[in-house]
Design a protein around this motif. Structure first.
Motif, PDB file in Angstrom:
ATOM      1  N   PRO A  60       0.820  -1.218   0.000  1.00  0.00           N
ATOM      2  CA  PRO A  60       0.000   0.000   0.000  1.00  0.00           C
ATOM      3  C   PRO A  60       0.849   1.261   0.000  1.00  0.00           C
ATOM      4  CG  PRO A  60      -0.018  -1.043   2.157  1.00  0.00           C
ATOM      5  CD  PRO A  60       0.735  -1.969   1.251  1.00  0.00           C
ATOM      6  N   LYS A  61       0.194   2.394  -0.184  1.00  0.00           N
ATOM      7  CA  LYS A  61       0.890   3.671  -0.192  1.00  0.00           C
ATOM      8  C   LYS A  61       1.647   3.867   1.109  1.00  0.00           C
ATOM      9  CE  LYS A  61      -2.162   6.031  -3.464  1.00  0.00           C
ATOM     10  NZ  LYS A  61      -3.070   7.180  -3.681  1.00  0.00           N
ATOM     11  N   GLY A  62       2.810   4.496   1.007  1.00  0.00           N
ATOM     12  CA  GLY A  62       3.710   4.682   2.126  1.00  0.00           C
ATOM     13  C   GLY A  62       5.127   4.661   1.598  1.00  0.00           C
ATOM     14  N   THR A  63       6.092   5.056   2.403  1.00  0.00           N
ATOM     15  CA  THR A  63       7.493   5.090   1.996  1.00  0.00           C
ATOM     16  C   THR A  63       8.245   3.961   2.681  1.00  0.00           C
ATOM     17  OG1 THR A  63       7.410   7.495   1.681  1.00  0.00           O
ATOM     18  CG2 THR A  63       9.581   6.487   1.909  1.00  0.00           C
ATOM     19  N   TYR A  64       8.845   3.089   1.883  1.00  0.00           N
ATOM     20  CA  TYR A  64       9.515   1.903   2.394  1.00  0.00           C
ATOM     21  C   TYR A  64      11.002   1.974   2.035  1.00  0.00           C
ATOM     22  CZ  TYR A  64       4.677   0.141   2.179  1.00  0.00           C
ATOM     23  OH  TYR A  64       3.307  -0.031   2.305  1.00  0.00           O
ATOM     24  N   LEU A  65      11.852   1.879   3.021  1.00  0.00           N
ATOM     25  CA  LEU A  65      13.291   1.803   2.797  1.00  0.00           C
ATOM     26  C   LEU A  65      13.668   0.331   2.644  1.00  0.00           C
ATOM     27  CD1 LEU A  65      16.071   3.268   2.697  1.00  0.00           C
ATOM     28  CD2 LEU A  65      16.256   2.786   5.152  1.00  0.00           C
ATOM     29  N   LEU A  66      14.454   0.019   1.617  1.00  0.00           N
ATOM     30  CA  LEU A  66      14.786  -1.380   1.359  1.00  0.00           C
ATOM     31  C   LEU A  66      16.244  -1.535   0.950  1.00  0.00           C
ATOM     32  CD1 LEU A  66      11.753  -2.426  -0.894  1.00  0.00           C
ATOM     33  CD2 LEU A  66      12.047  -2.967   1.521  1.00  0.00           C
ATOM     34  N   GLY A  67      16.896  -2.539   1.549  1.00  0.00           N
ATOM     35  CA  GLY A  67      18.130  -3.061   0.986  1.00  0.00           C
ATOM     36  C   GLY A  67      17.752  -4.055  -0.095  1.00  0.00           C
ATOM     37  N   THR A  82       0.264 -11.845  -8.211  1.00  0.00           N
ATOM     38  CA  THR A  82       0.159 -10.435  -8.589  1.00  0.00           C
ATOM     39  C   THR A  82       0.696  -9.585  -7.465  1.00  0.00           C
ATOM     40  OG1 THR A  82      -1.798 -10.817  -9.963  1.00  0.00           O
ATOM     41  CG2 THR A  82      -1.421  -8.568  -9.202  1.00  0.00           C
ATOM     42  N   ILE A  83       1.598  -8.664  -7.814  1.00  0.00           N
ATOM     43  CA  ILE A  83       2.087  -7.690  -6.838  1.00  0.00           C
ATOM     44  C   ILE A  83       1.448  -6.354  -7.167  1.00  0.00           C
ATOM     45  CG2 ILE A  83       4.098  -6.486  -5.914  1.00  0.00           C
ATOM     46  CD1 ILE A  83       5.765  -8.924  -6.522  1.00  0.00           C
ATOM     47  N   LYS A  84       0.587  -5.878  -6.268  1.00  0.00           N
ATOM     48  CA  LYS A  84      -0.054  -4.577  -6.448  1.00  0.00           C
ATOM     49  C   LYS A  84       0.795  -3.548  -5.717  1.00  0.00           C
ATOM     50  CE  LYS A  84      -4.577  -2.367  -6.578  1.00  0.00           C
ATOM     51  NZ  LYS A  84      -4.006  -1.043  -6.343  1.00  0.00           N
ATOM     52  N   MET A  85       1.569  -2.796  -6.502  1.00  0.00           N
ATOM     53  CA  MET A  85       2.607  -1.942  -5.946  1.00  0.00           C
ATOM     54  C   MET A  85       2.191  -0.477  -6.022  1.00  0.00           C
ATOM     55  SD  MET A  85       5.446  -0.605  -4.978  1.00  0.00           S
ATOM     56  CE  MET A  85       6.271   0.341  -6.222  1.00  0.00           C
ATOM     57  N   ASP A  86       1.689   0.051  -4.904  1.00  0.00           N
ATOM     58  CA  ASP A  86       1.276   1.451  -4.843  1.00  0.00           C
ATOM     59  C   ASP A  86       2.148   2.267  -3.890  1.00  0.00           C
ATOM     60  OD1 ASP A  86      -0.916   1.179  -6.637  1.00  0.00           O
ATOM     61  OD2 ASP A  86      -2.075   0.244  -5.044  1.00  0.00           O
ATOM     62  N   GLY A  87       3.154   1.651  -3.296  1.00  0.00           N
ATOM     63  CA  GLY A  87       4.023   2.349  -2.360  1.00  0.00           C
ATOM     64  C   GLY A  87       5.174   3.066  -3.041  1.00  0.00           C
ATOM     65  N   TYR A  88       5.938   3.782  -2.247  1.00  0.00           N
ATOM     66  CA  TYR A  88       7.147   4.468  -2.709  1.00  0.00           C
ATOM     67  C   TYR A  88       8.327   3.752  -2.069  1.00  0.00           C
ATOM     68  CZ  TYR A  88      10.181   8.322  -4.168  1.00  0.00           C
ATOM     69  OH  TYR A  88      11.157   9.075  -4.767  1.00  0.00           O
ATOM     70  N   LEU A  89       9.061   2.986  -2.882  1.00  0.00           N
ATOM     71  CA  LEU A  89      10.171   2.186  -2.382  1.00  0.00           C
ATOM     72  C   LEU A  89      11.486   2.924  -2.612  1.00  0.00           C
ATOM     73  CD1 LEU A  89       7.843   0.168  -2.499  1.00  0.00           C
ATOM     74  CD2 LEU A  89       9.431  -1.534  -3.394  1.00  0.00           C
ATOM     75  N   LYS A  90      12.275   3.067  -1.549  1.00  0.00           N
ATOM     76  CA  LYS A  90      13.562   3.752  -1.628  1.00  0.00           C
ATOM     77  C   LYS A  90      14.680   2.754  -1.380  1.00  0.00           C
ATOM     78  CE  LYS A  90      13.969   7.452   0.821  1.00  0.00           C
ATOM     79  NZ  LYS A  90      13.865   8.391   1.964  1.00  0.00           N
ATOM     80  N   ALA A  91      15.629   2.687  -2.310  1.00  0.00           N
ATOM     81  CA  ALA A  91      16.782   1.812  -2.130  1.00  0.00           C
ATOM     82  C   ALA A  91      17.747   2.430  -1.128  1.00  0.00           C
ATOM     83  CB  ALA A  91      17.491   1.606  -3.462  1.00  0.00           C
ATOM     84  N   ASP A  92      18.295   1.588  -0.275  1.00  0.00           N
ATOM     85  CA  ASP A  92      19.314   2.048   0.668  1.00  0.00           C
ATOM     86  C   ASP A  92      20.508   2.586  -0.110  1.00  0.00           C
ATOM     87  OD1 ASP A  92      21.248   2.192   2.868  1.00  0.00           O
ATOM     88  OD2 ASP A  92      19.833   0.906   3.940  1.00  0.00           O
TER      89      ASP A  92
END
Length: 393
Positions: A60-67, A82-92
């Motif tokens: 869901p919507k939101g900011t996710y930090l990911l390695g 199915t991956i329903k991707m509505d979030g904001y993913l930030k790479a480390d």
């Protein structure tokens, strides 16, 4: 006995249909932009992958930090995940978080869909200064935003890839791979940020994609067959390229490619085929069509370069062993900035054969008189409009 049989059937079919929604927030994701949520994402994938019915992973919507995140199969989920991707993913930005060399990897899957309004932000600006591969042959490659390996029957739709540290998308060894309605964005001076790199794949479709980046909008490598690329908006960047090819031993042939109905603006190159001058083993490119492409203020509109050597340190400039044949350029029009509109520098060992140019109209926008074309080792046929005039070998 009848009741028992019915009960057993119910239990059996209910188990087969088991699947449903799997939410990363329910598996420990914080979505605070500070906590590494990679383990929560992988736990959600594991649960969905092991389900026996169709599964949907919700981001869901939101900011996710990911390695580094690995979504690996094969999966039990039938017919697909199915991956329903509505979030904001930030790479480390800590490269120690990427031991395998990539950020988000999908591997050994069948029937995967990744769709939504979300963004994969590679945060490459903090890392790009470490990209020294043009000068350092022993350089360490930076992470690719999204890597697909042996991802068959895949659909990717709607998402955005932003500021990748390296390539935005890498697709290898995949069959029936469809990409639509994407946005790929990085500055024009960002190093090695190819929009999409595809190799060793078959039955690939890439449509309705907006790409602004610092390298090739789309690069097509070895071992490809039956590829359709259409409705691409490219620029800034280096254009759309087949290759580079012939760098490594044992490369597979490229055949059955169509690139059409696209606009390329403000790029270094337009449409290009490139192979290394000192290729170690023979391979071939055939049955390729570039059609209905508009070029706007492009430096080098049409290129076949079989003397490719970006570092300038290629020893023994032997002729390329990549054989190029049956390539058509149809209805290519627009404006260009360099001295030469059409460059066809083919191999002395394997001259280009069966090239066709139909209705080429490229208007010069430079500051001085332009040479028309430059070619060597070429056999070509021309028809319709030819501006500039046909190349003379």
């Amino acid at each position: 006995m009848l009741k028992l049989a019915l009960l057993l059937c119910f239990i059996y079919f209910n188990g087969i249909a088991q699947g449903g929604n799997f939410n990363v927030m329910e598996n420990g994701a914080k979505a605070d932009g500070k906590t590494d949520d990679a383990k929560a994402f992988e736990a959600t994938w594991k649960a969905a992958c092991e389900s026996s019915g169709p599964a949907t992973i919700l981001i869901p919507k939101g900011t996710y930090l990911l390695g580094a995140v690995k979504f690996h199969g094969p999966c039990k989920a039938v017919p697909r995940i199915t991956i329903k991707m509505d979030g904001y993913l930030k790479a480390d930005t800590n490269l120690n978080k990427f031991p395998s060399g990539d950020w988000v990897t999908f591997a050994w899957t069948n029937g995967l869909t990744v769709s939504g309004t979300g963004t994969f932000d590679g945060q490459g600006a903090a890392i790009w200064h470490l990209n020294d591969c043009q000068q350092n042959e022993k350089c360490k490659l930076l992470p690719v935003n999204l890597k697909f390996v042996s991802a068959n029957n895949t659909v990717v739709n709607g998402i955005t890839s932003l500021n990748s540290k390296n390539f935005h998308f890498g697709v290898v060894e995949s069959h029936k791979f469809r990409v639509t309605n994407l946005k790929i964005v990085a500055p024009g001076d960002s190093p090695n940020t190819d929009g999409m790199h595809v190799e060793r794949c078959s039955d690939v479709t890439i449509q309705n994609v907006q790409i602004a980046t610092g390298d090739d909008c789309i690069s097509l490598g070895q071992g490809l067959s039956n590829v359709l690329i259409s409705s691409i908006t490219c620029g800034p960047g280096h254009g759309i390229s087949i290759g580079s090819l012939g760098k490594y031993p044992g490369e597979k042939d490229v055949t059955g490619l169509i690139i059409r109905d696209s606009t390329i603006t403000g790029t270094m190159n337009g449409v290009r085929i490139k192979s290394w001058a000192n290729s170690p083993s023979p391979s071939a490119v055939s049955n390729v069509t570039f059609e209905n492409i508009v070029l706007k203020e492009v430096s080098n509109p049409i290129i076949i370069d079989q003397l490719y050597c970006p570092s300038g340190r290629c020893a023994n400039q032997v002729p390329s062993l990549v054989k190029i044949s049956d390539v058509s350029f149809k209805n290519i029009r627009g404006t260009y900035l360099s001295d030469v509109a059409v460059t066809l520098h083919c191999s002395l060992g394997f001259p280009c054969q069966g090239l066709k140019f139909q209705d080429i109209n490229l208007q010069y926008r430079g500051g001085r008189a332009a040479a028309a074309s430059s070619c060597m080792n070429v056999k070509a046929v021309y028809s319709g409009t030819q501006v500039p005039g046909p190349c003379v070998a």
